[in-house]
Design an enzyme around this catalytic site. Sequence first.
Site, PDB file in Angstrom:
ATOM      1  N   GLU A  86     -11.242 -10.029  -5.823  1.00 41.17           N
ATOM      2  CA  GLU A  86     -11.622 -10.549  -4.506  1.00 41.17           C
ATOM      3  C   GLU A  86     -13.026 -11.157  -4.532  1.00 41.17           C
ATOM      4  O   GLU A  86     -13.755 -11.025  -5.512  1.00 41.17           O
ATOM      5  CB  GLU A  86     -11.568  -9.430  -3.464  1.00 41.17           C
ATOM      6  CG  GLU A  86     -12.568  -8.302  -3.740  1.00 41.17           C
ATOM      7  CD  GLU A  86     -12.989  -7.567  -2.473  1.00 41.17           C
ATOM      8  OE1 GLU A  86     -13.596  -8.218  -1.619  1.00 41.17           O
ATOM      9  OE2 GLU A  86     -12.717  -6.360  -2.379  1.00 41.17           O
ATOM     10  N   LYS A  91     -13.600   4.502   1.852  1.00 38.64           N
ATOM     11  CA  LYS A  91     -14.939   5.038   2.101  1.00 38.64           C
ATOM     12  C   LYS A  91     -14.799   6.225   3.040  1.00 38.64           C
ATOM     13  O   LYS A  91     -14.020   6.216   3.995  1.00 38.64           O
ATOM     14  CB  LYS A  91     -15.825   3.950   2.696  1.00 38.64           C
ATOM     15  CG  LYS A  91     -16.065   2.793   1.727  1.00 38.64           C
ATOM     16  CD  LYS A  91     -16.954   1.733   2.327  1.00 38.64           C
ATOM     17  CE  LYS A  91     -17.252   0.646   1.304  1.00 38.64           C
ATOM     18  NZ  LYS A  91     -16.087  -0.185   0.964  1.00 38.64           N
TER      19      LYS A  91
END
Length: 829
Positions: free
Chosen positions: A59, A201
Amino acid sequence: MATPVLTRHALRKSTLPKSVQCLSLNQTRQLASDSKIFKIQPQVREALETKSKPVVALETTIYTHGFPYPENVALASELESIVRVNGGVPATIGILEGVARVGLDPEEIIRLVSTAGSKDTLKISRRDIGYACGLGLAGKRLNGGTTIAGTMVLAHLAGIKVFATGGLGGVHRGAESSMDISADLTELGRTPVAVISSGCKSFLDIPRTLEYLETEGALVGTFADGRDGSVEFPAFWSRDSGVKSPVTIQNEVEAAAIIHAQSILGLTSGIHFANPIPAEFSISKAEMDVIIAQAIEEANAAGASGKDNTPFILSKIKELSGSKSIKANRALIAANVKRGTLVAKELLALELAAQQESGTQSTDYTINVAFEPPASSKSTNTPIAAIPKPDIASTESIVVAGALAIDYSCDYIPSTTSSNIPQLHTSNPASITQTLGGVAHNIARAAHLLTTTHSPSLRVHLLSAVGPDLAGRAAVAQLAASGMEVAGIQTLTNTISSSTIAIPDANKQGQQQELHTSQYMAINDSKKDLHLAMADMSILESANSTSSFSKTWLPSILSLPSPRAMVIDANWPAPTLHEWLHAARKLPNRPLVAFEPVSVAKAARLFPPLNRSAITGHGRWEQPPPSKEIGLPVYPLNILDLITPNQHELRALHSAARANGYFELPFWWTVVNAFGLGLNAKGRFSAQVPGDLIEEGVPQMAVQLLPFVGAVVVTLGKRGCLVVRILDGGEERDERVGSYLVSGGGLYMRFFPAAEAVGEEDVVSVNGIGDTFLGALVAGMTSGSGMGKGERKRRNVEDVIDFAQRAAVRSLKSKEAVSPELVEMGREM
């Protein structure tokens, strides 16, 4: 009339042309007409179409919205190099000037990521792709980094099944009222791409994230990473989250098998493989929980919500962790990219096995885009993928391309009263010997002797030319008698125009000369040191055209077993030299590519003049079409892995690069600046390099060539040699490596004293010592135990320097250019 139903089976069997095959009939029609907005990099397209290498998607949001410029350039280069080092092809995906690109060249990466921090640089998810590309068609050229969702969409359109990234988006805490759920999760429910990350996360709601993925039908598994039994789903900076993983994946083979099964069954949902952060970089869950609680509290107090919430929290985590989170971030991304490449490699092996069993081109139900190259990149040359390759499963090769010559060594014999240097304008007494030589021959001979007994499956192939003369026939016969491969030796029978070689006499320009086998004459002083040399390598000048290369040399390259290494010497004219380099970079499994400068005059051929008009007033490098005079495409980063100049050749390389505009390319400064040397470069070098070399500018010149070369090994004669290189992205920086780092930017510098002291009385011939050194380096880096077929791992150059120096000493003490005693050294590899 009723519209016929188009089933998956019918679509797979359809006769749609390759250039417009896609995911569905409607998408096919649209992309076929709007191909201006979707481009696949040629290297990526070739790997996908020929199944020659595994392809891994990367990405770009991490570069445009995660790291500042130029740190993001260094990270992009590091991640792509990890894919290449592990045998894959990186496909960095993003939107550049309104075009969705699957695979970005180094210059394109710089153009995109240099816009990091600009409000005009978009964060591209699925919903934004049409917007950015549509405005591109309308004349508004937007740039954007693709998120996980956006990257998955474009990767799938190109036919890429494995995507490695940092962390997955998820369900935010309080999403029951805010509805803040990452589009990554929805994309995993509808796009069949395997995403490898280090989980979510930990400020996200991990239990709800896993529940949402279950609802979407996306499989979630966590790599055991050496642990027994069931494991917890990772929480990005921490190996554990307190939440059990739905399933445990033992290794890359299992992961690849799952992807392959889903593909065969035609399932349209994605897969998430969670790869826990390496243990040495992990931050404990207890520590992260405290940091995150404070970061969330401050975000709520500041009113940071929606799209501003995550950036605010990440900034606070960096601050509260003392930047430990950033170090962990980089480590886990690198680990994920390596894991993703290994999974892609196993997947490709499964697909090839299935293809062989079925006797068809593909067993996949998903039909993917395979666009034709743009008109500007089309070539009349025979494409590499179109030439059949032999089925030689049991061997791999080292390929050496360059000069094969008859060598004459003239050793001056002084009288008792004269100088030890031969006198000009008169005859000098000498001892003259004739041997088979040439730079490429000597390199190939050294590698052959070192590998012939102890690595029999590794064959050394010399690609060179001889004339239709007695010397040429004798040379080929002698090579064959010595056990070397001779299939790559071309006998050229046509003539060559003197205008193609540097003949200063204007009266001789345009004359035709009969081709003859190359000759080299070395005149040495009484100490056997080279005083003067004369070389006639004009036969290689006959390959001074693209068509000649395609007809004569490209088929030879492609007929050989899979190369582990390719060495090119500078006896080729500049256009042909760069054809060799271009072909070497496109070979399967990305072999080690090395360059031997040969001489001060010929070294400069590596850096011929660039088209300065292609550097715009904005400092942006625009790629011109290859020059017919030079045949040189714009340089990518690390076009070479290794060069071995002496001090004089190093200066010639540096001078040519500087004079011809290479140090003006934007990426050159970006790479050099990323080393972080500052104003005290000499001081940093002094801990590793003798002071006299620093004063001579040797390490400084070597460092300035690193944007083009992975490793520079400067040979210093009796003093030894100097290694200057950039650490590979996945390379561990342990004590052995760390003690030779001169900056935090991964710049490695190490001086090696001569491995063995040699008295003047022991010196027999200096003609082949540099060539022996390079041949031993390449053989030592690419052969030996643990380097079997298909294994791309290679030794670092510094690990074989002493070995190569000792091999050179053997030739120094031999009457032959390359000592036959090298056979005995082969077992040391």
